[in-house]
Design a protein around this motif. Structure first.
Motif, mmCIF file in Angstrom:
data_model
loop_
_atom_site.group_PDB
_atom_site.id
_atom_site.type_symbol
_atom_site.label_atom_id
_atom_site.label_comp_id
_atom_site.label_asym_id
_atom_site.label_seq_id
_atom_site.Cartn_x
_atom_site.Cartn_y
_atom_site.Cartn_z
ATOM 1 N N HIS A 1 0.115 0.626 5.908
ATOM 2 C CA HIS A 1 0.500 1.804 5.124
ATOM 3 C C HIS A 1 1.845 2.387 5.568
ATOM 4 N N ASN B 1 -5.010 6.644 0.792
ATOM 5 C CA ASN B 1 -5.994 5.573 0.970
ATOM 6 C C ASN B 1 -7.065 6.100 1.922
ATOM 7 N N THR C 1 2.954 2.694 -9.573
ATOM 8 C CA THR C 1 1.933 3.112 -8.620
ATOM 9 C C THR C 1 0.575 3.111 -9.299
ATOM 10 N N TRP D 1 0.817 -1.208 0.000
ATOM 11 C CA TRP D 1 0.000 0.000 0.000
ATOM 12 C C TRP D 1 0.850 1.258 0.000
ATOM 13 N N ASP D 2 0.350 2.281 -0.651
ATOM 14 C CA ASP D 2 0.962 3.604 -0.579
ATOM 15 C C ASP D 2 0.621 4.235 0.782
ATOM 16 N N ARG D 3 1.116 5.427 1.022
ATOM 17 C CA ARG D 3 0.910 6.115 2.297
ATOM 18 C C ARG D 3 -0.581 6.246 2.612
ATOM 19 N N TYR E 1 4.931 1.175 4.774
ATOM 20 C CA TYR E 1 6.068 0.800 3.919
ATOM 21 C C TYR E 1 5.760 1.251 2.495
ATOM 22 N N HIS E 2 5.859 2.558 2.289
ATOM 23 C CA HIS E 2 5.399 3.144 1.027
ATOM 24 C C HIS E 2 6.470 3.916 0.269
ATOM 25 N N ASP E 3 7.645 4.069 0.861
ATOM 26 C CA ASP E 3 8.713 4.839 0.227
ATOM 27 C C ASP E 3 9.328 4.010 -0.906
ATOM 28 N N LYS E 4 9.130 4.457 -2.131
ATOM 29 C CA LYS E 4 9.582 3.668 -3.281
ATOM 30 C C LYS E 4 11.092 3.535 -3.340
ATOM 31 N N ALA F 1 -1.696 1.874 -4.413
ATOM 32 C CA ALA F 1 -0.673 0.892 -4.045
ATOM 33 C C ALA F 1 0.472 0.911 -5.053
ATOM 34 N N HIS F 2 1.611 0.368 -4.633
ATOM 35 C CA HIS F 2 2.758 0.179 -5.513
ATOM 36 C C HIS F 2 2.840 -1.303 -5.900
#
Length: 270
Positions: free
Chosen positions: A178, A151, A202, A145-147, A180-183, A263-264
């Motif tokens: 949410h 969401n 993304t 998931w993104d930040r 673990y979102h840092d690409k 999400a990524h």
């Protein structure tokens, strides 16, 4: 992540599958299954399979002669997934820790994982295990998931619960799903595990529900957020759910509701 952030038991598997899967997981499962099938793998390992939403989407797309090993750390989640899946001799269900996989080296063409990496206590170790069991040139396909701000319902519920428990707000959603979102960090972790050709995309989708009650129940009672609510006050689960519903209703209306999820998706080569 806390130790309690990975114990899916009791009524959580059923509520998770009934509420969370259609609310946020199904569109990404369809996407992951499409990507996985396009790689034409003969031997597939799924880790952190949960209640089997990806398994149900991917199995029909795999060749007749394929093998598909489906694993999860939590036996109750795996049992629920197996019960939902129709008979399929290609599928083997096995309880397994993604950080210590009970499989030989170079056993699979594809390892896939939907929204599980956020729960790994050591993500690089988990990725290293995925690489170990992949054949040279095999693919590791997963999403996170993104930040939480991207969401919307998850963010709404988190903010709502901060009003119910101002001295100790439940932060499970922001901390773990949410968190673990840092690409750049994700890429570094995957490359540190020995993967190459890391691609990150993304993808935004819409979370839809028939009423504000649905996301309120889904998040408060169908995720490990329930454990945090009950740990603070076992008698306030219903009140917390009701308040989350009211906040979503104020923001999105009293009928059918929809909000952004994001999400990524990561693909890497062994």
């Amino acid at each position: 992540m806390l130790e309690t952030d990975k114990v899916f038991a009791g009524s959580v598997p059923e509520n998770y599958d009934r509420h969370m899967v259609p609310l946020i997981f199904e569109p990404y499962a369809v996407d992951l299954a499409r990507r996985a099938a396009a790689l034409s793998p003969g031997a597939v390992l799924e880790t952190a399979a949960g209640t089997g939403v990806v398994t149900r989407a991917l199995a029909p797309k795999l060749p007749v002669g394929a093998s598909y090993v489906v694993t999860d750390l939590n036996q109750p989640m795996l049992d629920y997934a197996a019960a939902r899946q129709g008979p399929d001799s290609r599928i083997q269900w096995r309880q397994a820790d993604a950080l210590a996989l009970p499989f030989e080296d170079a056993a699979f063409d594809l390892v896939c994982c939907q929204f599980g990496a956020m729960f790994f206590p050591d993500r690089t170790a988990g990725y290293r295990e995925a690489r170990r069991v992949l054949k040279p040139g095999g693919r590791f396909l997963f999403n996170v998931w993104d930040r939480i701000e991207e969401n919307v319902f998850a963010h709404d519920v988190t903010n709502a619960l901060a009003k119910i428990f101002p001295d100790d707000p439940p932060r499970f959603l922001a901390r773990t799903p949410h968190g673990y979102h840092d690409k750049d960090l994700i890429r570094r972790d995957v490359e540190a595990a020995g993967f190459s050709h890391v691609a990150i995309e993304t993808i935004a989708e819409q979370s839809r529900a028939s009423s504000p009650r649905v996301p309120a129940v889904a998040y408060c009672q169908g995720t490990l957020l329930r454990n945090e609510i009950e740990a603070r006050d076992a008698g306030k689960l219903q009140a917390a759910t009701d308040h989350a519903e009211a906040v979503i209703k104020d923001r999105h209306g009293s009928g059918a509701v929809a909000a952004k999820i994001q999400a990524h998706v990561i693909v890497a080569m062994a």
